[in-house]
Write a protein that holds these residues in place. Sequence first.
Motif, mmCIF file in Angstrom:
data_model
loop_
_atom_site.group_PDB
_atom_site.id
_atom_site.type_symbol
_atom_site.label_atom_id
_atom_site.label_comp_id
_atom_site.label_asym_id
_atom_site.label_seq_id
_atom_site.Cartn_x
_atom_site.Cartn_y
_atom_site.Cartn_z
ATOM 1 N N UNK A 1 0.837 -1.194 0.000
ATOM 2 C CA UNK A 1 0.000 0.000 0.000
ATOM 3 C C UNK A 1 0.872 1.245 0.000
ATOM 4 N N UNK A 2 0.423 2.274 -0.693
ATOM 5 C CA UNK A 2 1.123 3.555 -0.676
ATOM 6 C C UNK A 2 0.870 4.236 0.665
ATOM 7 N N UNK A 3 1.946 4.550 1.359
ATOM 8 C CA UNK A 3 1.817 5.147 2.684
ATOM 9 C C UNK A 3 2.211 6.626 2.637
ATOM 10 N N UNK A 4 1.400 7.478 3.226
ATOM 11 C CA UNK A 4 1.748 8.904 3.247
ATOM 12 C C UNK A 4 2.960 9.154 4.134
ATOM 13 N N UNK A 5 3.743 10.147 3.756
ATOM 14 C CA UNK A 5 4.888 10.506 4.592
ATOM 15 C C UNK A 5 4.502 11.532 5.657
ATOM 16 N N UNK A 6 3.450 12.303 5.376
ATOM 17 C CA UNK A 6 2.929 13.268 6.345
ATOM 18 C C UNK A 6 1.408 13.285 6.236
ATOM 19 N N UNK A 7 0.760 13.696 7.315
ATOM 20 C CA UNK A 7 -0.705 13.764 7.288
ATOM 21 C C UNK A 7 -1.195 14.743 8.340
ATOM 22 N N UNK A 8 -2.416 15.166 8.134
ATOM 23 C CA UNK A 8 -3.134 15.947 9.149
ATOM 24 C C UNK A 8 -4.567 15.440 9.165
ATOM 25 N N UNK A 9 -5.070 15.132 10.349
ATOM 26 C CA UNK A 9 -6.432 14.622 10.513
ATOM 27 C C UNK A 9 -7.207 15.600 11.386
ATOM 28 N N UNK A 10 -8.371 16.023 10.917
ATOM 29 C CA UNK A 10 -9.191 16.939 11.714
ATOM 30 C C UNK A 10 -10.079 16.150 12.669
ATOM 31 N N UNK A 11 -10.496 16.836 13.720
ATOM 32 C CA UNK A 11 -11.443 16.251 14.679
ATOM 33 C C UNK A 11 -12.406 17.343 15.133
ATOM 34 N N UNK A 12 -13.088 17.938 14.154
ATOM 35 C CA UNK A 12 -14.018 19.009 14.471
ATOM 36 C C UNK A 12 -15.150 18.532 15.374
ATOM 37 N N UNK A 13 -15.532 17.265 15.250
ATOM 38 C CA UNK A 13 -16.633 16.759 16.078
ATOM 39 C C UNK A 13 -16.245 16.672 17.547
ATOM 40 N N UNK A 14 -14.942 16.703 17.847
ATOM 41 C CA UNK A 14 -14.476 16.676 19.227
ATOM 42 C C UNK A 14 -14.070 18.063 19.724
ATOM 43 N N UNK A 15 -14.106 19.041 18.860
ATOM 44 C CA UNK A 15 -13.670 20.398 19.206
ATOM 45 C C UNK A 15 -14.730 21.069 20.076
ATOM 46 N N UNK A 16 -14.402 21.429 21.319
ATOM 47 C CA UNK A 16 -15.425 22.020 22.206
ATOM 48 C C UNK A 16 -15.932 23.369 21.732
ATOM 49 N N UNK A 17 -15.192 24.028 20.829
ATOM 50 C CA UNK A 17 -15.585 25.358 20.377
ATOM 51 C C UNK A 17 -16.330 25.344 19.046
ATOM 52 N N UNK A 18 -16.578 24.147 18.520
ATOM 53 C CA UNK A 18 -17.396 24.047 17.307
ATOM 54 C C UNK A 18 -18.395 22.904 17.388
ATOM 55 N N UNK A 19 -17.951 21.727 17.827
ATOM 56 C CA UNK A 19 -18.841 20.580 17.935
ATOM 57 C C UNK A 19 -19.214 19.968 16.603
ATOM 58 N N UNK A 20 -18.509 20.345 15.547
ATOM 59 C CA UNK A 20 -18.816 19.818 14.228
ATOM 60 C C UNK A 20 -18.392 20.792 13.153
ATOM 61 N N UNK A 21 -18.920 20.569 11.947
ATOM 62 C CA UNK A 21 -18.470 21.349 10.792
ATOM 63 C C UNK A 21 -19.324 22.585 10.545
ATOM 64 N N UNK A 22 -20.637 22.386 10.420
ATOM 65 C CA UNK A 22 -21.556 23.496 10.170
ATOM 66 C C UNK A 22 -22.963 23.044 10.497
ATOM 67 N N UNK A 23 -23.879 24.008 10.555
ATOM 68 C CA UNK A 23 -25.222 23.729 11.068
ATOM 69 C C UNK A 23 -26.148 23.228 9.972
ATOM 70 N N UNK A 24 -26.776 22.073 10.205
ATOM 71 C CA UNK A 24 -27.740 21.501 9.274
ATOM 72 C C UNK A 24 -29.118 21.444 9.921
ATOM 73 N N UNK A 25 -30.149 21.364 9.085
ATOM 74 C CA UNK A 25 -31.529 21.363 9.568
ATOM 75 C C UNK A 25 -31.987 19.960 9.939
ATOM 76 N N UNK A 26 -32.521 19.828 11.142
ATOM 77 C CA UNK A 26 -33.102 18.572 11.591
ATOM 78 C C UNK A 26 -34.536 18.444 11.087
#
Length: 406
Positions: free
Chosen positions: A1-26
């Motif tokens: 498998x091709x393996x990346x040499x560097x990476x960045x992974x977001x965790x917006x769902x765990x961010x206490x100051x956002x709680x996610x990406x953007x607001x959607x309608x329920x």
Amino acid sequence: MHRPRRWHVTRWHEDPYSGGAYASLLPGGQIGHRLLLAEPLDGQLILAGEAYHSHPGMTHSAWESGNCAARHALEGGARRVLVIGAGLAGLAAARALVASGATVQVLEARERIGGRTHSIELGGIHADAGAAWLQQYDRNGLARLAEQLGLATVATDFSRPLAAAHDGPVPDIDEAYARFLRHVDRSLPLEQAVRGHAATLSPAERRALGFALDGNLILEAGLPLSRLSMAALEEEGVGNGDRYLPGGYRQLVDHLAQGLDIRLGHEVRRIERSASGVRVDGIAADCCICTVPIGALGRIDFLPDLPGRYREALSYLAMGQVEKVILQFEERWWPVSPSGYLRWYDEPANWGEWLDLTEGVGSPTIAGLIAADAVEREFRGRTDEEIAHSAAYQLQRWAERVKSYG
């Protein structure tokens, strides 16, 4: 498998100051609920941000909302204003107020500005871990600013992805989605309406519909069908001519923050309204513009509480879950899309959307997006390294399928 040499992974769902990406309608939510929340409260409190705009989920919507909030504050006679949040809505509001002579202080919980825009450095290049595109480019005020500043941009043609499906040729996704929009029973809850429409289709048509919903709706909203309002079908998403910034959104954010009084590391806990004005954690002002994402709004005590109609409107909004991985390799080994845009239709859905940044940033770099229930499936119990390698594996599966088409 091709393996990346560097990476960045977001965790917006765990961010206490956002709680996610953007607001959607329920379910039951309407665009009118968003607009109601943008109305000033007693001339002292104004909510602003992408959640309270008719075209949500976009940076220029947050920008426009911030400018609108500033106008409301000025029309109400405010001369001392506290702005909560140094994302694009907060920066827009603060700049407009300062330009009109108001005294403004911006309180930002994070130790950085930008909110849900966040440009990171990776192997000598910059890439956006948050919002990336200047969407609806022709009518985007931030795009005009980028042009004025002479910033480099790269177009993404979402209508021409290099696409692959895990189980055979890619069906006509656009036609499947257009047919769904023409025939769906909008009087029903969305998930029920989807089941009803799917029941009228052949197996091949149902396969195409599933891929279309995964790519055009769920990935856009960040919530599963069971948690989405029928009104979500009416909300605009990507558009022709959208562009990304190879130098990152930081270029716009840093420019907009110049000259503003911004206090970092100040998480607001309390907003009090009274006949004498507003106090935010004891700091007095005529008006407060609050741009805190709805995923973090519950961390603030409002005294008195928000009126019932505001609380009801907020109950119809939730943060969509969309995460991103940015992978950097020694070489670009994957098939090149003329549009720079890739789509992967798998079951269950995982890293379904990719943007090839290689040409723009000058290094073999690619960013993938994952949304809704797939975030939980792919992230739970995994380290960033494990997530990055899992995403790279999905990219390789996509590449192998594309090559199999000949």
